[in-house]
Design a protein around this motif. Structure first.
Motif, PDB file in Angstrom:
ATOM      1  N   THR A 140       1.277  -6.532   0.861  1.00  0.00           N
ATOM      2  CA  THR A 140       1.248  -6.486   2.164  1.00  0.00           C
ATOM      3  C   THR A 140       2.595  -7.501   2.729  1.00  0.00           C
ATOM      4  OG1 THR A 140       0.162  -8.526   2.728  1.00  0.00           O
ATOM      5  CG2 THR A 140      -1.062  -6.532   2.374  1.00  0.00           C
ATOM      6  N   TRP A 141       2.965  -7.544   3.890  1.00  0.00           N
ATOM      7  CA  TRP A 141       3.749  -8.650   4.683  1.00  0.00           C
ATOM      8  C   TRP A 141       3.118 -10.038   3.913  1.00  0.00           C
ATOM      9  CZ3 TRP A 141       5.162  -9.616  10.267  1.00  0.00           C
ATOM     10  CH2 TRP A 141       6.414 -10.503  10.507  1.00  0.00           C
ATOM     11  N   MET A 142       4.049 -10.737   3.476  1.00  0.00           N
ATOM     12  CA  MET A 142       3.408 -12.102   3.120  1.00  0.00           C
ATOM     13  C   MET A 142       3.902 -13.076   3.805  1.00  0.00           C
ATOM     14  SD  MET A 142       3.335 -11.312  -1.135  1.00  0.00           S
ATOM     15  CE  MET A 142       4.878 -10.509  -1.450  1.00  0.00           C
ATOM     16  N   TYR A 143       3.264 -14.418   3.773  1.00  0.00           N
ATOM     17  CA  TYR A 143       3.846 -15.708   4.581  1.00  0.00           C
ATOM     18  C   TYR A 143       3.531 -16.879   3.862  1.00  0.00           C
ATOM     19  CZ  TYR A 143      -1.089 -16.167   5.534  1.00  0.00           C
ATOM     20  OH  TYR A 143      -2.491 -16.165   5.267  1.00  0.00           O
ATOM     21  N   ASP A 144       4.211 -17.817   4.150  1.00  0.00           N
ATOM     22  CA  ASP A 144       4.026 -19.249   3.806  1.00  0.00           C
ATOM     23  C   ASP A 144       4.790 -20.154   4.885  1.00  0.00           C
ATOM     24  OD1 ASP A 144       3.339 -21.458   2.394  1.00  0.00           O
ATOM     25  OD2 ASP A 144       4.331 -21.138   0.500  1.00  0.00           O
ATOM     26  N   GLN A 176      -2.037  -2.946  16.594  1.00  0.00           N
ATOM     27  CA  GLN A 176      -1.911  -2.670  15.321  1.00  0.00           C
ATOM     28  C   GLN A 176      -2.715  -3.207  14.250  1.00  0.00           C
ATOM     29  OE1 GLN A 176       1.510  -4.407  13.181  1.00  0.00           O
ATOM     30  NE2 GLN A 176       2.015  -2.581  12.185  1.00  0.00           N
ATOM     31  N   TYR A 177      -3.135  -2.688  13.203  1.00  0.00           N
ATOM     32  CA  TYR A 177      -3.856  -3.218  12.135  1.00  0.00           C
ATOM     33  C   TYR A 177      -2.952  -3.495  10.965  1.00  0.00           C
ATOM     34  CZ  TYR A 177      -8.512  -2.785  14.418  1.00  0.00           C
ATOM     35  OH  TYR A 177      -9.473  -2.829  15.336  1.00  0.00           O
ATOM     36  N   ARG A 178      -2.805  -4.661  10.446  1.00  0.00           N
ATOM     37  CA  ARG A 178      -2.062  -4.621   9.383  1.00  0.00           C
ATOM     38  C   ARG A 178      -2.614  -6.098   8.493  1.00  0.00           C
ATOM     39  NH1 ARG A 178       4.630  -5.703   9.440  1.00  0.00           N
ATOM     40  NH2 ARG A 178       4.600  -5.104   7.233  1.00  0.00           N
ATOM     41  N   GLY A 179      -2.549  -5.926   7.195  1.00  0.00           N
ATOM     42  CA  GLY A 179      -3.026  -6.884   6.468  1.00  0.00           C
ATOM     43  C   GLY A 179      -1.839  -7.748   6.124  1.00  0.00           C
ATOM     44  N   LEU A 180      -2.010  -9.150   6.154  1.00  0.00           N
ATOM     45  CA  LEU A 180      -0.983 -10.138   5.958  1.00  0.00           C
ATOM     46  C   LEU A 180      -1.600 -11.040   4.841  1.00  0.00           C
ATOM     47  CD1 LEU A 180      -0.171 -11.432   9.490  1.00  0.00           C
ATOM     48  CD2 LEU A 180       1.240  -9.677   8.295  1.00  0.00           C
ATOM     49  N   THR A 181      -0.640 -11.442   4.052  1.00  0.00           N
ATOM     50  CA  THR A 181      -1.308 -12.195   2.836  1.00  0.00           C
ATOM     51  C   THR A 181      -0.574 -13.568   2.580  1.00  0.00           C
ATOM     52  OG1 THR A 181      -1.583  -9.955   1.675  1.00  0.00           O
ATOM     53  CG2 THR A 181      -1.685 -11.881   0.466  1.00  0.00           C
ATOM     54  N   TYR A 182      -1.364 -14.535   2.274  1.00  0.00           N
ATOM     55  CA  TYR A 182      -0.757 -15.799   2.008  1.00  0.00           C
ATOM     56  C   TYR A 182      -0.195 -15.704   0.828  1.00  0.00           C
ATOM     57  CZ  TYR A 182      -1.251 -20.954   1.397  1.00  0.00           C
ATOM     58  OH  TYR A 182      -0.655 -22.305   1.178  1.00  0.00           O
ATOM     59  N   VAL A 183       1.106 -15.932   0.411  1.00  0.00           N
ATOM     60  CA  VAL A 183       1.902 -15.678  -0.882  1.00  0.00           C
ATOM     61  C   VAL A 183       1.375 -16.441  -1.875  1.00  0.00           C
ATOM     62  CG1 VAL A 183       3.877 -17.464  -0.422  1.00  0.00           C
ATOM     63  CG2 VAL A 183       4.329 -15.448  -1.615  1.00  0.00           C
ATOM     64  N   ARG A 184       0.654 -17.725  -1.599  1.00  0.00           N
ATOM     65  CA  ARG A 184       0.195 -18.236  -2.764  1.00  0.00           C
ATOM     66  C   ARG A 184      -0.880 -17.585  -3.428  1.00  0.00           C
ATOM     67  NH1 ARG A 184       1.398 -24.167  -2.104  1.00  0.00           N
ATOM     68  NH2 ARG A 184       3.305 -24.146  -1.064  1.00  0.00           N
ATOM     69  N   GLY A 204      -3.293  -7.116  -1.633  1.00  0.00           N
ATOM     70  CA  GLY A 204      -3.192  -8.196  -0.686  1.00  0.00           C
ATOM     71  C   GLY A 204      -4.699  -8.365   0.296  1.00  0.00           C
ATOM     72  N   SER A 205      -4.629  -8.962   1.094  1.00  0.00           N
ATOM     73  CA  SER A 205      -5.426  -9.325   2.331  1.00  0.00           C
ATOM     74  C   SER A 205      -5.720  -8.160   2.881  1.00  0.00           C
ATOM     75  CB  SER A 205      -5.158 -10.500   3.076  1.00  0.00           C
ATOM     76  OG  SER A 205      -5.004 -11.529   2.363  1.00  0.00           O
ATOM     77  N   GLU A 206      -7.095  -7.732   3.374  1.00  0.00           N
ATOM     78  CA  GLU A 206      -7.229  -6.867   4.069  1.00  0.00           C
ATOM     79  C   GLU A 206      -7.629  -7.465   5.348  1.00  0.00           C
ATOM     80  OE1 GLU A 206      -9.682  -3.429   3.077  1.00  0.00           O
ATOM     81  OE2 GLU A 206      -9.877  -4.202   0.945  1.00  0.00           O
ATOM     82  N   THR A 207      -7.768  -6.571   6.680  1.00  0.00           N
ATOM     83  CA  THR A 207      -7.833  -7.082   8.166  1.00  0.00           C
ATOM     84  C   THR A 207      -9.033  -6.584   8.822  1.00  0.00           C
ATOM     85  OG1 THR A 207      -6.817  -7.984  10.001  1.00  0.00           O
ATOM     86  CG2 THR A 207      -6.118  -5.733   9.096  1.00  0.00           C
ATOM     87  N   GLU A 246     -11.660  -4.296  -7.536  1.00  0.00           N
ATOM     88  CA  GLU A 246     -12.563  -3.903  -8.807  1.00  0.00           C
ATOM     89  C   GLU A 246     -12.130  -4.255  -9.802  1.00  0.00           C
ATOM     90  OE1 GLU A 246     -14.396  -0.115  -6.102  1.00  0.00           O
ATOM     91  OE2 GLU A 246     -12.968   0.371  -7.800  1.00  0.00           O
ATOM     92  N   GLY A 247     -10.488  -4.376 -10.001  1.00  0.00           N
ATOM     93  CA  GLY A 247     -10.139  -4.877 -11.269  1.00  0.00           C
ATOM     94  C   GLY A 247     -10.091  -6.588 -11.152  1.00  0.00           C
ATOM     95  N   GLY A 248     -10.412  -7.184 -10.359  1.00  0.00           N
ATOM     96  CA  GLY A 248     -10.573  -8.481 -10.309  1.00  0.00           C
ATOM     97  C   GLY A 248      -9.581  -9.409  -9.557  1.00  0.00           C
ATOM     98  N   CYS A 249      -8.572  -8.370  -8.728  1.00  0.00           N
ATOM     99  CA  CYS A 249      -7.902  -9.178  -7.706  1.00  0.00           C
ATOM    100  C   CYS A 249      -8.425  -9.492  -6.448  1.00  0.00           C
ATOM    101  CB  CYS A 249      -6.465  -8.447  -7.918  1.00  0.00           C
ATOM    102  SG  CYS A 249      -5.621  -8.407  -9.232  1.00  0.00           S
ATOM    103  N   VAL A 250      -8.755 -10.427  -6.250  1.00  0.00           N
ATOM    104  CA  VAL A 250      -9.634 -10.769  -4.990  1.00  0.00           C
ATOM    105  C   VAL A 250      -8.935 -11.570  -3.941  1.00  0.00           C
ATOM    106  CG1 VAL A 250     -11.817 -11.511  -4.000  1.00  0.00           C
ATOM    107  CG2 VAL A 250     -11.856 -10.596  -6.247  1.00  0.00           C
ATOM    108  N   PHE A 251      -8.825 -11.256  -2.475  1.00  0.00           N
ATOM    109  CA  PHE A 251      -8.044 -11.897  -1.720  1.00  0.00           C
ATOM    110  C   PHE A 251      -9.041 -12.180  -0.650  1.00  0.00           C
ATOM    111  CE2 PHE A 251      -4.858  -9.480  -3.786  1.00  0.00           C
ATOM    112  CZ  PHE A 251      -3.611 -10.178  -3.946  1.00  0.00           C
ATOM    113  N   SER A 252      -8.772 -13.348  -0.023  1.00  0.00           N
ATOM    114  CA  SER A 252      -9.304 -13.625   1.251  1.00  0.00           C
ATOM    115  C   SER A 252      -9.046 -12.718   2.383  1.00  0.00           C
ATOM    116  CB  SER A 252      -9.093 -15.211   1.685  1.00  0.00           C
ATOM    117  OG  SER A 252      -7.720 -15.494   1.533  1.00  0.00           O
TER     118      SER A 252
END
Ligand SMILES: NC(=O)c1ccc[n+]([C@@H]2O[C@H](COP(=O)([O-])OP(=O)(O)OC[C@H]3O[C@@H](n4cnc5c(N)ncnc54)[C@H](OP(=O)(O)O)[C@@H]3O)[C@@H](O)[C@H]2O)c1
Length: 268
Positions: A140-144, A176-184, A204-207, A246-252
């Motif tokens: 997704t679009w990432m931020y920091d 708009q619905y759009r996931g944004l992900t903390y790059v860390r 990435g993060s869902e919303t 399901e493969g273990g990549c879990v995001f807030s």
């Protein structure tokens, strides 16, 4: 394990380096297929995490050949010359940008609306043909927030803080619905991503909040004097990330990730 990281001085790459030991690749910009083969031969990686790209939509549109070289040919050459390495390569949620449905989109729902996304899709397909074990991560679009000596990129949180600081209204596609992900979060999930079976993954993060709700929530949380104006309605870019989870990549969630970021920098 020997992990070769491309784009090591980039936005995501510099955060990946903070989370794991890697061999930072030199810039690939002027490399041809032979130089790529030499790099792979010299570094003998078990894993290649490929983040180098021209990742700006406008820059790709303005320079189609440059985009094709950076976003298709370079990763294809890496795949062709690194037969024994596990490949983890970054793609984008832009591959859904003209899908007629509301989302959240699954991996098969692709409908690219710009050259950057078209090139990333071609890259995914060709890399998987060469290396079926490759992992293609649609970010997704990432931020920091800015950190001294570490590159940052134009991102939603910075746009919001700048608008509040300058008094300029912030244009927001309210519905708009759009996931944004903390790059860390993305960087931290990279190790798990290396263990995923070959294939394409939304990453990435869902919303559950619209961009309008998210912006209003942040304005209140930070007590900002921010004027929000409805921007051009934009198509949803909302990804269903359960396959990676399901493969273990879990995001807030997007809202939780923003909260975590602000907390990491002591702003809340
Ligand atoms: N940032 C986001 O929000 C976002 C969202 C979705 C997907 N992605 C994808 O995630 C990956 C990492 O994104 P990022 O934001 O970290 O990227 P970035 O910082 O914009 O770029 C990463 C690195 O790519 C290299 N690069 C730039 N132009 C190049 C060219 N013409 N040829 C070869 N390499 C070039 C640069 O390394 P050198 O200076 O060492 O050459 C740069 O540091 C990319 O594949 C991007 O498409 C990013």
């Amino acid at each position: 394990m020997r992990i070769l990281l491309t784009g090591a001085r980039g936005f995501l790459g510099s955060r990946i380096r903070q989370t794991m030991e890697v061999i930072p690749a030199p810039s690939l910009r002027d490399m041809g297929r032979e130089e790529i083969a030499a790099l792979v031969g010299e570094t003998a990686p078990d894993v290649i995490v490929h983040t180098a790209a021209i990742s700006d939509i406008g820059a790709c549109q303005a320079n189609p050949e440059g985009s094709y070289r950076a976003n298709v040919e370079l990763p294809v050459w890496l795949a062709e010359t690194a037969k024994n390495a596990k490949l983890v390569m970054l793609s984008t949620d832009q591959v859904y940008s003209t899908h007629p449905g509301p989302g959240p989109f699954r991996e098969e729902d692709t409908a690219p609306g710009n050259l950057y996304a078209e090139h990333k899709l071609e890259m995914e397909r060709r890399v998987l043909e060469i290396s079926p074990d490759a992992v293609l991560l649609r970010a997704t679009w990432m931020y920091d927030l800015p950190l001294y000596g570490v590159p940052n990129r134009g991102n939603f949180l910075m746009n919001l803080l700048k608008a509040a600081a300058t008094g300029e209204p912030m244009l927001v596609p309210m519905e708009q619905y759009r996931g944004l992900t903390y790059v860390r979060d993305a960087a931290k999930n990279m190790e798990k991503a290396m263990g995923l079976p070959g294939g394409v993954y939304n990453f990435g993060s869902e919303t559950e909040l619209t961009m309008g709700q998210l912006t209003q929530q942040l304005r209140e949380r930070l007590g900002l004097n921010l004027q929000i104006l409805p921007g051009q309605p934009r198509h949803n870019l909302w990804m269903d990330c359960r396959k990676a989870a399901e493969g273990g990549c879990v995001f807030s969630s997007t809202a939780e990730g923003l909260e975590n970021c602000l907390s990491d920098y002591g702003l809340i």
